[in-house]
Design an enzyme around this catalytic site. Structure first.
Site, short mmCIF file in Angstrom:
data_model
loop_
_atom_site.label_atom_id
_atom_site.label_comp_id
_atom_site.label_asym_id
_atom_site.label_seq_id
_atom_site.Cartn_x
_atom_site.Cartn_y
_atom_site.Cartn_z
N TYR A 126 29.96 -24.85 103.73
CA TYR A 126 29.26 -24.46 104.96
C TYR A 126 30.27 -24.36 106.09
O TYR A 126 30.95 -25.33 106.42
CB TYR A 126 28.16 -25.47 105.31
CG TYR A 126 27.30 -24.97 106.45
CD1 TYR A 126 26.14 -24.26 106.20
CD2 TYR A 126 27.67 -25.20 107.77
CE1 TYR A 126 25.35 -23.78 107.23
CE2 TYR A 126 26.89 -24.71 108.82
CZ TYR A 126 25.74 -24.01 108.54
OH TYR A 126 24.97 -23.52 109.57
N ASN A 211 25.36 -28.74 112.52
CA ASN A 211 24.56 -29.44 113.52
C ASN A 211 23.63 -30.45 112.85
O ASN A 211 23.66 -30.64 111.63
CB ASN A 211 23.79 -28.44 114.39
CG ASN A 211 22.83 -27.58 113.57
OD1 ASN A 211 22.38 -27.96 112.49
ND2 ASN A 211 22.52 -26.40 114.09
N SER A 237 30.43 -33.88 116.27
CA SER A 237 31.77 -34.47 116.24
C SER A 237 31.93 -35.58 117.28
O SER A 237 31.17 -35.68 118.25
CB SER A 237 32.81 -33.38 116.48
OG SER A 237 34.08 -33.80 116.06
N GLN A 259 37.29 -32.77 122.26
CA GLN A 259 36.12 -33.13 121.47
C GLN A 259 34.84 -32.76 122.19
O GLN A 259 33.88 -32.28 121.59
CB GLN A 259 36.14 -34.63 121.17
CG GLN A 259 35.38 -35.03 119.95
CD GLN A 259 35.86 -34.30 118.70
OE1 GLN A 259 35.04 -33.76 117.98
NE2 GLN A 259 37.15 -34.25 118.45
N HIS A 262 33.22 -29.24 121.84
CA HIS A 262 32.62 -28.84 120.56
C HIS A 262 31.13 -28.59 120.68
O HIS A 262 30.60 -27.61 120.17
CB HIS A 262 32.85 -29.92 119.50
CG HIS A 262 34.04 -29.68 118.64
ND1 HIS A 262 34.16 -28.61 117.81
CD2 HIS A 262 35.18 -30.41 118.48
CE1 HIS A 262 35.31 -28.67 117.17
NE2 HIS A 262 35.95 -29.75 117.55
N GLU A 326 34.80 -40.88 113.85
CA GLU A 326 35.27 -39.77 113.03
C GLU A 326 36.77 -39.57 113.26
O GLU A 326 37.55 -39.47 112.32
CB GLU A 326 34.50 -38.50 113.39
CG GLU A 326 34.98 -37.25 112.66
CD GLU A 326 34.37 -35.98 113.21
OE1 GLU A 326 34.41 -34.96 112.50
OE2 GLU A 326 33.87 -35.99 114.35
N HIS A 327 37.16 -39.49 114.52
CA HIS A 327 38.57 -39.37 114.90
C HIS A 327 38.96 -40.56 115.77
O HIS A 327 38.24 -40.90 116.71
CB HIS A 327 38.81 -38.10 115.72
CG HIS A 327 38.35 -36.84 115.07
ND1 HIS A 327 37.13 -36.26 115.35
CD2 HIS A 327 38.94 -36.04 114.14
CE1 HIS A 327 36.98 -35.15 114.64
NE2 HIS A 327 38.07 -35.00 113.89
N ASP A 360 43.20 -31.01 113.40
CA ASP A 360 42.09 -30.06 113.28
C ASP A 360 42.53 -28.74 112.66
O ASP A 360 41.73 -28.08 111.99
CB ASP A 360 41.50 -29.77 114.66
CG ASP A 360 40.44 -30.78 115.07
OD1 ASP A 360 40.06 -31.60 114.21
OD2 ASP A 360 40.01 -30.74 116.23
N GLU A 414 20.23 -60.25 76.08
CA GLU A 414 19.32 -59.40 76.84
C GLU A 414 18.02 -59.11 76.10
O GLU A 414 17.12 -58.45 76.63
CB GLU A 414 20.01 -58.08 77.20
CG GLU A 414 21.19 -58.28 78.14
CD GLU A 414 21.80 -56.97 78.61
OE1 GLU A 414 21.40 -55.91 78.09
OE2 GLU A 414 22.65 -57.01 79.52
N HIS A 419 19.70 -52.37 70.31
CA HIS A 419 21.11 -52.31 70.69
C HIS A 419 21.96 -53.12 69.69
O HIS A 419 23.01 -52.66 69.22
CB HIS A 419 21.31 -52.88 72.10
CG HIS A 419 20.94 -51.94 73.20
ND1 HIS A 419 19.68 -51.49 73.41
CD2 HIS A 419 21.72 -51.37 74.17
CE1 HIS A 419 19.65 -50.69 74.46
NE2 HIS A 419 20.89 -50.59 74.94
#
Length: 434
Positions: A126, A211, A237, A259, A262, A326-327, A360, A414, A419
């Protein structure tokens, strides 16, 4: 500009509010849920309806003709081509050594355990292209997908007001060799790819920021039976800058504004042990803001920006770890010395000469990163995210005899008789030489 909050005089409630994100969570989730469910129920017709209503789309199909990619590349300025090529090269060099590796271990005599790596079969990338067509995001997602050898890569790009995909994005896709570009975006584009509707192939995983509606649609699909997986939580962001009294306030202000421009709900946070530094940064923000072409977007973002005054750099790092940005930009004396203390951040930028903008675009590390505190559990996009692993187990006659008694005893613990029998029959057969 940035409101100043004295961390040590703030209550726990104020501290929590200071570190909260300005997200449109509930509204976006409700709308995205309606879109995804409607497309699931009505299929192609619903995809076309949303594309016409939300994107102004009027075409016959969402796939952009190959000739449009070629024309966009031919028309691209030579210097722009060079910049894109250089960015692709740097991102490729950084990601080239990534990726899972096959491993093989003999865990018991005659028991061979392996892990083998396979690329994902089909993914969607995307690429946001609303107010700012993010060519860099196409590079950041396309390069690791190709290094992982993903079989089929499609790109989802929201068309502009003219119904066309941004020409620079088309040219970049051509340079990367990504030929399947679809002129569709938003939650409806994500749903179309995740469900295989509207003429789009059904993908296994969806990558890329967007978004709040795009992020919500990705999350919803990942929870549906048979829905496409999601790379990581990546919404609006954000940046947190740590600056001591020696930091250059112009640099700090530029980082915050890079930033803020954005998105109106992008978040910028300054953390400093110097009230004078915060005041100086505020003055620089005010001056630089007037020069920006996207100053109205930045102004909206700055309405929920904040500056946090702390007692020292150790506390600044502690606040950053709570926020999990994030940053994270660290502009202070000897910044390298703080790296070991940083636990939660999508990407870290050390030193006065290292702006987030470098990461970036063309420094090499990936800029597709977790937001909204998700850096506590996620890292950025990598080659490994486009791969999966499978375990492979094989037992020899010796292996059935050495491992058998342990497996049988654990199955008994168990209460799983079948098994135990599955192992026991093989062990006895080997012991009897059958």
């Amino acid at each position: 500009m940035l409101d100043i909050i004295d961390w040590n005089n703030a209550s726990s409630e104020i501290r929590a509010a200071v570190l909260s994100r300005p997200l449109e969570g509930a509204k976006a989730c409700d709308i995205a849920q309606d879109i995804v469910r409607n497309i699931e129920a009505r299929g192609d017709e619903a995809v076309v309806d949303y594309a016409q209503r939300l994107d102004g789309w009027t075409g016959d199909g969402f796939l952009v003709p190959q000739s449009d990619l070629e024309s966009a590349f031919s028309a691209l300025d030579a210097d722009d081509k060079l910049a894109i090529e250089e960015a692709i090269g740097a991102v490729s060099r950084f990601h080239a050594s990534q990726g899972y590796r096959d491993i093989q271990v003999e865990t018991w005599p005659g028991v061979m355990a392996r892990r083998v790596v396979r690329p994902l079969e089909r993914v969607a990338l995307y690429i946001p292209a609303g107010s700012a067509p993010l060519v860099s995001t196409l590079i950041m997602l396309g390069v690791p997908a190709q290094l992982a050898k993903v079989d089929d890569i499609i790109c989802l790009v929201p068309p502009g007001p003219d119904g066309q995909v941004n020409s620079t994005i088309l040219a970049t896709a051509y340079m990367l060799g990504l030929t399947k570009v679809y002129a569709i975006g938003g939650a409806h584009g994500v749903a179309a790819a995740g469900l295989g509707k509207g003429g789009l192939p059904k993908v296994d995983k969806i990558f890329g920021p967007g978004n709040a509606y795009v992020a919500a649609a990705k999350a919803i699909l990942s929870q549906m039976p048979g829905g496409a997986a999601s790379d990581l939580p990546a919404g609006p962001s954000e940046v947190l800058v740590i600056a001591d009294d020696q930091a250059n306030p112009d640099f700090v202000a530029a980082d915050l504004l890079s930033q803020a421009e954005h998105d109106p709900i992008a978040q910028v946070v300054l953390v400093s042990d110097s009230r004078d530094q915060i005041r100086a940064v505020n003055a620089c923000v005010k001056t630089q803001l007037k020069t920006l072409s996207r100053q109205e977007i930045a102004r909206q973002s700055l309405t929920h920006a904040r500056a946090i005054l702390v007692k020292d750099m150790a506390e600044a790092i502690a606040v950053s770890n709570l926020y999990a940005p994030e940053h994270l930009i660290v502009q202070c004396r000897a910044p390298e010395g703080y790296l070991d203390q940083i636990r939660h951040a999508g990407s870290v930028f050390l030193g006065a000469l290292t702006p987030e903008a470098a990461g970036d675009y063309a420094a090499g590390p990936n800029h597709a990163l977790p937001t909204s505190g998700a850096a506590r559990a996620y890292g950025g996009v990598s080659v490994e995210m486009f791969q999966k692993t499978m375990s492979v187990l094989s037992l020899s006659p010796q292996g059935t005899q050495t491992l058998g008694p342990i497996v049988e005893r654990l199955a008994d613990l168990e209460g799983l008789d079948a098994h135990r029998q599955a192992m026991r029959l093989r062990r006895i057969a080997m012991e009897e030489g059958v």
